[in-house]
Design a protein around this motif. Structure first.
Motif, short mmCIF file in Angstrom:
data_model
loop_
_atom_site.label_atom_id
_atom_site.label_comp_id
_atom_site.label_asym_id
_atom_site.label_seq_id
_atom_site.Cartn_x
_atom_site.Cartn_y
_atom_site.Cartn_z
N THR A 159 4.88 -5.79 -3.43
CA THR A 159 4.41 -5.13 -2.21
C THR A 159 3.40 -5.99 -1.47
N ILE B 211 3.41 -6.62 2.54
CA ILE B 211 2.31 -6.06 3.33
C ILE B 211 1.47 -7.17 3.95
N VAL C 81 -1.29 0.96 -2.31
CA VAL C 81 -0.79 0.14 -3.42
C VAL C 81 -1.87 -0.01 -4.49
N VAL D 171 2.15 4.86 3.09
CA VAL D 171 3.31 4.07 3.49
C VAL D 171 4.00 4.72 4.69
N CYS E 24 7.93 -1.13 0.13
CA CYS E 24 7.04 -0.15 -0.51
C CYS E 24 7.80 1.08 -1.00
N TYR F 267 0.08 7.52 -2.15
CA TYR F 267 0.77 6.25 -1.91
C TYR F 267 1.82 6.39 -0.82
#
Length: 302
Positions: free
Chosen positions: A239, A243, A204, A181, A262, A177
């Protein structure tokens, strides 16, 4: 020293260490300890508290050294940052960053013994390698993800590292993850490709799916299942909005906030994982979101 000068210095150093982000580090450690508890192990609360402090010190050292090494680039792209703006000297930042990493390793060792110190030292080494040499390379984003995975593993020390094999996949998910990011954050101040933003969205989804998988492995009581799923829903919603904006218009004023969201949302993901050990564990992780969000209104996250 006049009060105004003290406030200016506090704001400069708070910006240097990225104060809101510091509160995203202890939930990683809480998650590691929660996995020990979920597998039937015993957790030392004093050790956990010390490891959480060590995590904060290591994170602060990493963010400080990040600005130390990035000072030339920041002078061009982010002249408002503490070093290029002249509020903190580059030499002072280097000394402070090194001191914080060293303090983090020492506190970890004192809190939970030499094995904890070894994990903390490994974490410090990965952080230093990322800040100094790996950032911007093909493996840099993996190094940052690895640092977060080691932060979760640091929490295992609160239970003497007595964990079953299945628990290892959780820090690996955190690695994935944060790596994705970090990849999105690589060029947040200039240009970011849509496929990179889509990769972060995949991270995510990976995190949420892993929580559901963990619930299937541990099979906690219904209350914990409901809480974990509610936290996953919140994680997706929070998130997803950020995003989505970054994907629609990938530019610094959308990608930067998406990265910050995030990073802070990792606290929610940690809490969702920790829920398998019981509601108190989830709440202990989630509590750190309050100061993180509060300080994020004043100081930059990304």
């Amino acid at each position: 020293m006049p009060r105004g000068d003290l406030r200016d210095r506090f704001e400069a150093y708070a910006s240097l260490v990225r104060l809101p982000n510091l509160f995203s580090a202890p939930p990683d450690v809480v998650l590691g300890a929660a996995l020990v508890a979920a597998s039937g192990g015993s957790v030392s609360i004093p050790a956990l508290a010390g490891l959480a402090l060590a995590s904060v010190l290591l994170y602060a050292g990493g963010t400080t050294l990040n600005d130390y090494f990035d000072a030339p680039a920041d002078a061009r792209e982010r002249p408002e940052r503490p070093i290029p703006s002249g509020r903190v000297s580059r030499a002072s930042a280097g000394v402070l960053g090194g001191g914080l990493l060293t303090a983090g390793v020492l506190v970890g060792s004192l809190a939970a013994g030499p094995w904890a110190g070894l994990v903390a030292a490994a974490l410090a080494g990965v952080v230093l390698a990322y800040d100094g040499w790996l950032k911007g390379t093909g493996v840099g984003f993996l190094a940052m993800g690895g640092a977060r995975g080691l932060d979760v593993a640091l929490g295992f020390a609160a239970g003497g590292f007595r964990i079953p094999t299945w628990t290892v996949f959780v820090p690996l998910v955190v690695v994935g993850y944060i790596a994705l990011v970090t990849r999105m954050a690589a060029n947040e101040a200039t240009t970011t490709e849509r496929d990179v933003v889509a990769g972060a969205a995949g991270g995510v989804v990976l995190g949420g799916a892993a929580v559901v998988a963990l619930l299937g492995v541990v099979r906690p009581p219904p209350v914990e299942i409901f809480l974990a799923l509610a936290l996953v829903a919140g994680f997706f919603g929070w998130t997803g909005q950020a995003i989505g904006r970054a994907y629609a218009t990938p530019r610094p004023d959308t990608v930067g906030p998406a990265v910050g969201t995030c990073v802070l949302a990792l606290v929610v993901l940690d809490a969702a994982f920790a829920a398998v050990a019981g509601v108190p564990w989830a709440l202990a992780a989630l509590a750190f979101l309050v100061p993180a969000l509060g300080f994020s209104r004043v100081f930059d996250v990304s």
